[in-house]
Design a protein around this motif. Structure first.
Motif, short mmCIF file in Angstrom:
data_model
loop_
_atom_site.label_atom_id
_atom_site.label_comp_id
_atom_site.label_asym_id
_atom_site.label_seq_id
_atom_site.Cartn_x
_atom_site.Cartn_y
_atom_site.Cartn_z
N CYS A 1 7.29 9.51 19.19
CA CYS A 1 6.99 7.91 18.93
C CYS A 1 5.55 7.68 18.78
CB CYS A 1 7.99 7.41 20.06
SG CYS A 1 7.43 7.34 21.59
N SER A 2 4.80 8.16 19.88
CA SER A 2 3.25 7.55 19.96
C SER A 2 2.57 8.00 18.76
CB SER A 2 2.75 7.89 21.34
OG SER A 2 2.70 9.31 21.51
N VAL A 3 2.62 9.37 18.45
CA VAL A 3 2.18 9.86 17.13
C VAL A 3 2.44 9.15 16.06
CG1 VAL A 3 1.37 12.10 16.04
CG2 VAL A 3 2.36 12.13 18.17
N PHE A 4 3.83 8.68 15.64
CA PHE A 4 4.05 7.67 14.57
C PHE A 4 3.43 6.71 14.81
CE2 PHE A 4 7.32 11.15 13.91
CZ PHE A 4 7.68 10.97 12.59
N THR A 5 3.34 5.86 15.80
CA THR A 5 2.66 4.82 16.15
C THR A 5 1.18 4.88 15.67
OG1 THR A 5 4.28 3.86 17.71
CG2 THR A 5 2.10 2.77 17.62
N MET A 6 0.42 5.56 16.16
CA MET A 6 -0.75 5.62 15.99
C MET A 6 -1.22 6.14 14.44
SD MET A 6 -4.08 7.30 17.93
CE MET A 6 -4.24 5.42 18.80
N TRP B 1 0.75 -1.34 -0.05
CA TRP B 1 0.13 -0.08 0.17
C TRP B 1 0.88 1.22 -0.08
CZ3 TRP B 1 -3.21 -2.75 4.35
CH2 TRP B 1 -4.18 -3.46 3.67
N GLY B 2 2.11 1.27 -0.08
CA GLY B 2 2.92 2.45 -0.09
C GLY B 2 3.07 3.29 0.95
N LEU B 3 3.08 2.53 2.26
CA LEU B 3 3.22 3.14 3.52
C LEU B 3 4.42 2.86 4.02
CD1 LEU B 3 -0.30 2.10 4.75
CD2 LEU B 3 0.09 4.16 3.73
N PRO B 4 5.68 3.80 4.11
CA PRO B 4 6.84 3.44 4.45
C PRO B 4 6.80 3.70 6.07
CG PRO B 4 6.57 5.88 3.62
CD PRO B 4 5.32 5.27 3.31
N LEU B 5 8.09 3.15 6.51
CA LEU B 5 8.49 3.30 7.91
C LEU B 5 9.02 4.78 8.26
CD1 LEU B 5 10.19 0.58 10.12
CD2 LEU B 5 10.43 3.01 10.39
N ARG B 6 8.55 5.51 8.69
CA ARG B 6 9.16 6.85 8.87
C ARG B 6 9.82 7.12 10.26
NH1 ARG B 6 4.33 10.54 7.45
NH2 ARG B 6 3.13 8.94 8.47
N LEU B 7 10.82 8.00 10.34
CA LEU B 7 11.53 8.13 11.68
C LEU B 7 11.17 9.59 12.11
CD1 LEU B 7 15.02 6.95 10.41
CD2 LEU B 7 13.14 5.52 11.44
N GLN B 8 11.13 9.56 13.61
CA GLN B 8 10.76 10.61 14.20
C GLN B 8 11.74 11.77 14.83
OE1 GLN B 8 10.08 8.17 17.48
NE2 GLN B 8 10.95 9.44 18.94
#
Length: 298
Positions: A90-95, A77-84
């Motif tokens: 971290c919790s915002v990236f997780t959700m 689906w083209g959803l990359p792992l991004r870095l904070q």
């Protein structure tokens, strides 16, 4: 000597075709008993089969699934792992990752969402001015404001408390707010406890059904990764905390606790790694997951 006027008693003998031989009578009774037992067995099978099938399905979704990996779906689906970076988001990236996945699972195409917008929405809805937040606050912000695509409000290297999205970003965010998503809690936040066995199994069950799990943890002050697997640290060597997205698991008797969870980690250390079952049982503060509401369209 007197003579009786009564007629002599005559013994009546049944016609030969009315007399059933003893062996035949016994065989008939045995056959009747056999048929009754068969009927009882069929009835018992009909009553117990649904329960047996239910138990079989439950076993197939919990005990028999030894490995799940949702990372290919993120890639598809083209959803990359991004870095904070250096921010406490971290919790915002997780959700945000869980929201991206839930929306993509319905639309079968991915949209990279704005971490910056969700962070702002959480602060607006909860009157919090800190960078980052709890899953519960982030969900409150999402319910009120939604979340826009990353292109409408890109992630910034530094936190700006006075930042406000423009009208176009606010408008586009409402599309996600109206997408009929639901948040499910497996464990509400509690820093004093790890997971119960029921909660641990529920996390694996949720992943088995194809949904990533948001996890907040007490985290090592000094991370130790062995072959991309985060190792357990003593209680005095962890702090509260850090959040990652659980995206699979693998049972492995050679690992402490019997296996590992696969994680997407926006923070330092290994980003596309794993955590020991033993670690998750001991130090998971909260756990939640997101899905589209059944029967609801975009």
């Amino acid at each position: 000597m007197s003579v009786s006027n009564k007629a002599p008693m005559v013994m009546k003998v049944p016609e030969p075709w009315l007399v059933e031989p003893f062996g035949a009578l016994r065989a008939r009774r045995v056959g009747h008993l056999f048929r009754c037992r068969i009927l009882f067995g069929v009835l018992l099978l009909v009553l117990l089969l649904p329960a047996a099938r239910g138990a079989e399905v439950a076993a197939s979704t919990t005990n028999q699934v030894s490995a799940i990996d949702l990372r290919p779906a993120f890639r598809k689906w083209g959803l990359p792992l991004r870095l904070q970076g250096g921010r406490d988001t971290c919790s915002v990236f997780t959700m945000t990752g869980a929201l991206e996945y839930a929306l993509a699972s319905r639309q079968q195409t991915g949209t990279v969402l704005s971490v910056e917008f969700l962070n702002w929405a959480s602060n607006q809805a909860t009157t919090n001015l800190n960078d980052g937040g709890f899953f519960a606050d982030l969900w409150t912000g999402f319910e009120v404001y939604g979340v826009c695509p990353e292109a409408s409000l890109p992630y910034l290297q530094d936190y700006h408390p006075q930042l406000r999205p423009d009208e176009l970003a606010l408008h586009r965010a409402k599309d996600a707010a109206n997408a009929h998503l639901r948040l499910h809690w497996i464990k509400p936040w509690n820093v004093a406890t790890g997971l119960t066995e029921t909660q641990f199994k529920e996390i694996k069950r949720t992943l088995s059904f194809g949904w990533p799990v948001c996890g907040g943890f007490r985290w090592p002050k000094n991370e130790h990764w062995q072959k991309d697997v985060l190792q357990l640290a003593p209680a005095q060597e962890v702090f509260d905390g850090h959040s990652v997205l659980l995206v699979g698991f693998k049972d492995d008797p050679a690992q402490p606790g019997g296996g590992v969870f696969l994680v997407r980690n926006s923070g330092g250390g290994v980003h596309d790694g794993a955590m020991l079952y033993e670690y998750v049982r001991a130090y998971m503060n909260d756990a939640a997951w997101i899905e589209p509401a059944p029967g609801k369209g975009p």
